[in-house]
Design an enzyme around this catalytic site. Structure first.
Site, short mmCIF file in Angstrom:
data_model
loop_
_atom_site.label_atom_id
_atom_site.label_comp_id
_atom_site.label_asym_id
_atom_site.label_seq_id
_atom_site.Cartn_x
_atom_site.Cartn_y
_atom_site.Cartn_z
CG HIS B 68 -1.97 1.01 1.27
ND1 HIS B 68 -3.19 0.80 1.88
CD2 HIS B 68 -2.03 2.27 0.78
CE1 HIS B 68 -3.94 1.89 1.78
NE2 HIS B 68 -3.26 2.79 1.11
CG ASP B 313 -1.98 4.76 3.72
OD1 ASP B 313 -2.85 5.19 4.51
OD2 ASP B 313 -1.94 5.06 2.52
CG HIS B 317 0.28 15.08 1.50
ND1 HIS B 317 -0.53 15.24 0.39
CD2 HIS B 317 -0.27 14.10 2.24
CE1 HIS B 317 -1.53 14.38 0.48
NE2 HIS B 317 -1.40 13.68 1.58
#
Lengths: 333, 436, 187
Positions: B68, B313, B317
């Site tokens: 992921h 995950d 950003h």
């Protein structure tokens, strides 16, 4: 420092008593809050003078940065600022910084570049005041950030309680209404607990936030229980949006079940003092005969509001510029 | 750096080989030939013309597999590209990553899948395996042409970022994917319960005045989807489990023998919503960091095997986006390069798990539950190998990340366990100099 | 910390009472007292104003109005001092426009306190006449301010501190001179 020898050497308060900013009441000690309330007292007298102005903040520039519409709070701050002799500028811009196009970071940088002395900020996001305070050297005063805190409102609430009942310590104060969305509730909880009051909240379960007991408050499911327990009720405004968002079925039902009415107050074992931050929805959370009646201190709240805000501005402003630096590095208010 | 054409022979020696898939844990050597493991054993001598790789003081393990990650290409290349992400992965010891399709535009047609695969191959980092979108445009309404996606190389379907909310569509996905032998990977969240929340619902959210996401938002969706897996026989893989009530649902599914697998992130194994205090946007993630009780529950579930694997995950950003009021900042934690160290700190250092068990959850188990050719040092397997020092303590310095982004709440933390060298198909794709 | 000089008394209680008596006489001699308002400055000036008001009232037979003034918010050094002084009560009875106001303070030194007091009084109205009465004038003016009525003058070196002591604050009446460093926390 060769000031006049009869200056306040033996009457000095603590240096930089609030640090650089007033972002919230959470974490402030009872002594600090008491000091702010004590400082507000002489400022009440100034509002009674023919010339309601003292020169203590002369030459200071204060920006009222309101990202959410507000008439009452902004006017109250403006009066406070002008009565202290400061120059004020109002900037209103409704909408989140993202939708507006200029980020809060850029707004902060612009303010810093303009060498503004103090900023009073109201914003729709919780944490916005802290966000700004951490990024500019100006003093930052939180006039309401999202659902987080509205410290000057709670301060004037506590001052009003103290005026009416002589003290805050040991009082039983119940906040009634939409607690989930209320910054006034949170600031009241933090401030009252610091001063040693017992705090309760009351409202429909859907409007009482999860984990509120961990903040040290009692939860009442029925307003009758709250009235029986309390010395003071702080009644919050219920907003129409809450009904539209499905938190409660209707305003009429809210009044019927949770409204602070004359009949309910009369059944109380003692005279309960009633506060409201305003503006009121008469007939919803509070009935007119209560709001206008002898137990209400709603108008004194407004008067105290200007004095409290003057006290906060006075305590934060001025002093040596290095103090602002020290406070920014150290305490953080 | 020191890449070689597969076909070389390698002799990895001097290290401690830990391969839970074979029950190995001890001094041993590994011989690599033509990009595959040729032999593993405690007394293998160096073959002639084999290049020696000195693993003294290090652990030699199967390369980690991360089911992921989010690489932001196309559409968000300033945050991460497939190339930078693939290289960040090998820096974290990962030799295979499964990439989520919520890019802009999303990976919902075969051409897009092909693009990701090709970019991954060109990157010469970890192996990049694209996950395709479950619904067209990731709008949660109409199923994508899953057969076409699989033919182009997709290994699973998911709408992660968002859940597949429509129960009927979820049922169809679990049925249809069986024709291709792939799982439906679900970001488990009942959106109506999450209601615009930005952190864990609880007393900290209440004090901060932030909207909360209750545990029930996650657990309720897992409950629903497990029943759908039971109904259809399809393979449900649950993303990033964070809540203790979710663990209860997964335990029930395991006890019933359902085809339900699940993953947990390194951050949910150790961090709580306390980190949000002060409106720290680096700690803003979905599902949110929860309480100590939830951390204990998911940790124990990983030990018990109720949760199968660790998956990062990885959600890069750009700092400008995180430098905002809490409500407006995006969700996500940059995880690839801190994963192993953080898991060592969360699980092995306090004694909840052995190093071997951790390696199992990071390498062997992902391969096992997804039927992958990897996650093992068995002869014949691809030579995806990681050399690591479980004792080296290092400080997290986000500005030094290989990833293009630096958003992590554990900046400055000292973590035990450093990746020293990562090989993919026998080729060294990440290496740290000795003096560090 | 304190220089080797011992603190010495400039005036004892009797001396202060005598000085106040003479000041009362001087105030009466200098003008009408029917609209007289004695305004004491901050702390010790307030008790001195009270005593003077009593003495004047005794001599004339009519009561004399008194008030108190806290000049903290009018200080000219507000931006420099670090601390936030606590603000005392200001109480000015009625309208002062057209009245005879006598400011009463304990010690006159640089003159800045009096200047602040003048600014503040101006915000209350426009007296017909403002005079200044001090118990001790120690010289060292930094502004062109002079007292109309002085109890005792004394040239005190800049390093020293003149302390007027009044019963309501200090449990005794007198004026003392203390040599050496200014008290900690002085602005």
């Amino acid at each position: 420092m060769t000031a006049d020898q009869t200056t306040a050497s033996d009457e000095a308060g603590p240096a930089a008593p609030l640090g650089k900013d007033l972002v919230g009441l959470e974490g402030l000690s009872g002594d600090t809050i008491r000091m702010i309330l004590d400082t507000a007292e002489p400022f009440k007298e100034i509002s009674e003078r023919p010339i309601k102005k003292v020169p203590v903040l002369r030459g200071k520039t204060i920006v009222n940065l309101f990202f959410e519409p507000s008439t009452r709070t902004r006017i109250s701050f403006e009066f406070a600022e002008k009565r202290l002799g400061a120059d004020t500028v109002n900037i209103s811009s409704v909408g989140s910084s993202v939708s507006k196009g200029e980020s809060l970071v850029d707004t902060a940088r612009n303010l810093e570049a303009m060498r503004i002395d103090m900023v009073v900020i109201r914003h729709g996001s919780s944490g916005a005041a802290r966000f700004l305070a951490d990024r500019i050297p100006s003093n930052v005063i939180n006039a309401g950030d999202g659902r987080h805190e509205h410290p000057t409102q709670a301060l004037l609430d506590m001052l009003t309680m103290r005026d009416r009942l002589g003290k805050v310590e040991g009082l039983r104060v119940c906040i009634v209404g939409d607690i989930v969305h209320s910054r006034v509730a949170r600031s009241n909880i933090f401030g009252l607990r610091a001063l040693g009051a017992e705090v309760g909240v009351c409202g429909p379960r859907s409007l009482v936030p999860v984990g509120i007991e961990d903040l040290g408050v009692s939860v009442f499911g029925h307003v009758e229980e709250a009235i029986e327990w309390a010395d003071v009720l702080n009644v919050l405004r219920l907003q129409l949006e809450r009904m539209n968002a499905g938190f409660i079925p209707s305003l009429r039902e809210y009044n019927r079940v949770f409204g602070v009415t004359r009949a309910r107050l009369e059944r109380a074992p003692r005279e309960v003092v009633v506060l409201h931050p305003g503006p009121m929805n008469r007939g919803v959370e509070i009935d007119s005969d209560v709001a206008d009646g002898p137990q209400s201190v709603i108008l004194p709240q407004v008067t105290n509001g200007v004095a409290v805000r003057m006290a906060v501005l006075y305590l934060l402003a001025g002093g040596r510029p290095e103090l602002a630096e020290d406070a920014k590095r150290g305490s953080g208010g | 750096m020191s890449g070689r054409i597969p076909g070389d022979r390698l002799w990895i020696h001097g290290g401690r080989v830990v391969d839970p898939s074979q029950g190995l844990d001890g001094p041993a050597q590994v011989i690599v030939e033509a990009g595959r493991i040729a032999a593993v054993g405690p007394e293998l001598e160096r073959p002639e013309d084999a290049r020696p790789i000195d693993a003294s003081g290090l652990v030699v393990a199967p390369g980690f597999i991360d089911l992921h990650v989010h690489f932001r290409e196309p559409g968000g290349e300033h945050k991460e590209t497939i190339a930078s992400g693939a290289r960040a992965a090998v820096a974290g010891g990962f030799t295979t990553v499964w990439t989520m399709p919520n890019t802009d535009p999303p990976i919902d047609d075969p051409a897009a899948v092909g693009f990701v695969k090709a970019a991954g191959e060109a990157a010469r980092g970890a192996r990049v395996m694209p996950i395709g979108a479950a619904s067209i445009g990731m709008e949660g309404e109409q199923m994508t042409e899953i057969g076409g996606l699989v033919a182009a190389g997709a290994v699973a379907v998911s709408d992660d970022g968002a859940p597949v909310g429509h129960a009927g569509l979820m049922r169809r996905l679990l049925e249809y994917t069986q024709s291709f032998g792939i799982p439906v990977i679900q970001h488990s969240e009942v959106v109506e319960l999450a209601e615009g929340g930005v952190m864990n619902e609880g007393s900290i959210a209440t004090a901060l005045g932030l909207r909360g996401i209750p545990n029930a938002a996650e657990a309720a969706m897992i409950a629903r989807d497990a029943l759908l897996s039971e109904l259809t026989g399809g393979h449900l893989h649950v993303c990033h489990v964070s809540a203790r009530e979710s663990v209860e649902q997964l335990r029930l599914a395991r006890d019933k023998g359902l085809r339900v697998t699940s993953e947990v992130t390194p951050h949910h194994l150790i961090l709580t919503d306390e980190l949000v205090r002060g409106y720290n946007t680096e700690a803003k993630v979905n599902p949110p960091l929860r309480t100590e009780r939830d951390v204990e529950a998911v940790r124990q579930a990983l030990v018990d095997g109720v949760i199968d694997v660790i998956a990062t995950d990885h959600a890069p950003h750009h700092y400008e986006e995180k430098e905002r009021e809490f409500d407006d900042a995006p969700f996500g934690i940059n995880g690839l390069e801190t994963a192993f160290g953080l898991c060592m700190k969360a699980l092995v250092e306090p004694g909840h798990m052995s190093l071997g068990q951790l390696i199992d959850r990071m390498a062997c188990a992902p391969a096992r539950i997804m039927g992958l050719d990897g996650g093992t040092l068995r002869p014949g397997a691809p030579a995806d190998v990681v050399l690591l020092d479980p004792n080296e303590i290092w400080t997290v310095e986000p500005q030094g990340f290989v990833s293009l982004s630096h958003n992590t709440p554990v900046a400055g933390w000292k973590l035990p366990g450093r990746i020293r060298r990562t090989l993919v198909g026998g080729e060294t794709r990440h290496e740290v100099e000795e003096d560090r | 910390m304190i220089a080797d000089k011992q603190p010495r008394d400039l005036l004892d209680a009797a001396g202060v009472e005598q000085a106040l008596g003479r000041l009362a006489d001087d105030i009466i001699a200098a003008g009408a007292t029917d609209d007289l308002l004695l305004v004491g400055i901050r702390r010790r000036g307030v008790e001195l104003a009270e005593r003077l008001a009593e003495l004047v009232a005794e001599r004339t037979g009519d009561p004399v109005d008194r008030g108190s003034l806290d000049i903290t918010l009018y200080r000219d050094d507000f931006a420099q001092i670090g601390s936030r002084p606590l603000i005392g009560t200001t109480k000015i009875p009625g309208d002062i426009t057209g009245r005879r106001v006598v400011i009463v303070d304990d010690v006159l030194y640089t003159g800045r306190t009096i200047r602040a007091a003048l600014n503040e009084i101006a915000d209350f109205g426009r007296p017909a006449r403002i005079e200044l009465c001090v118990l001790v004038d120690r010289g060292g003016r930094e502004l062109p301010i002079q007292a109309d009525f002085v109890g005792i003058g004394s040239d005190v070196p800049p390093g020293s501190h003149v302390e007027v002591r009044v019963p309501s604050e200090d449990d005794e009446l007198g004026v003392r001179i203390r040599a050496g460093a200014e008290q900690a926390g002085a602005g």
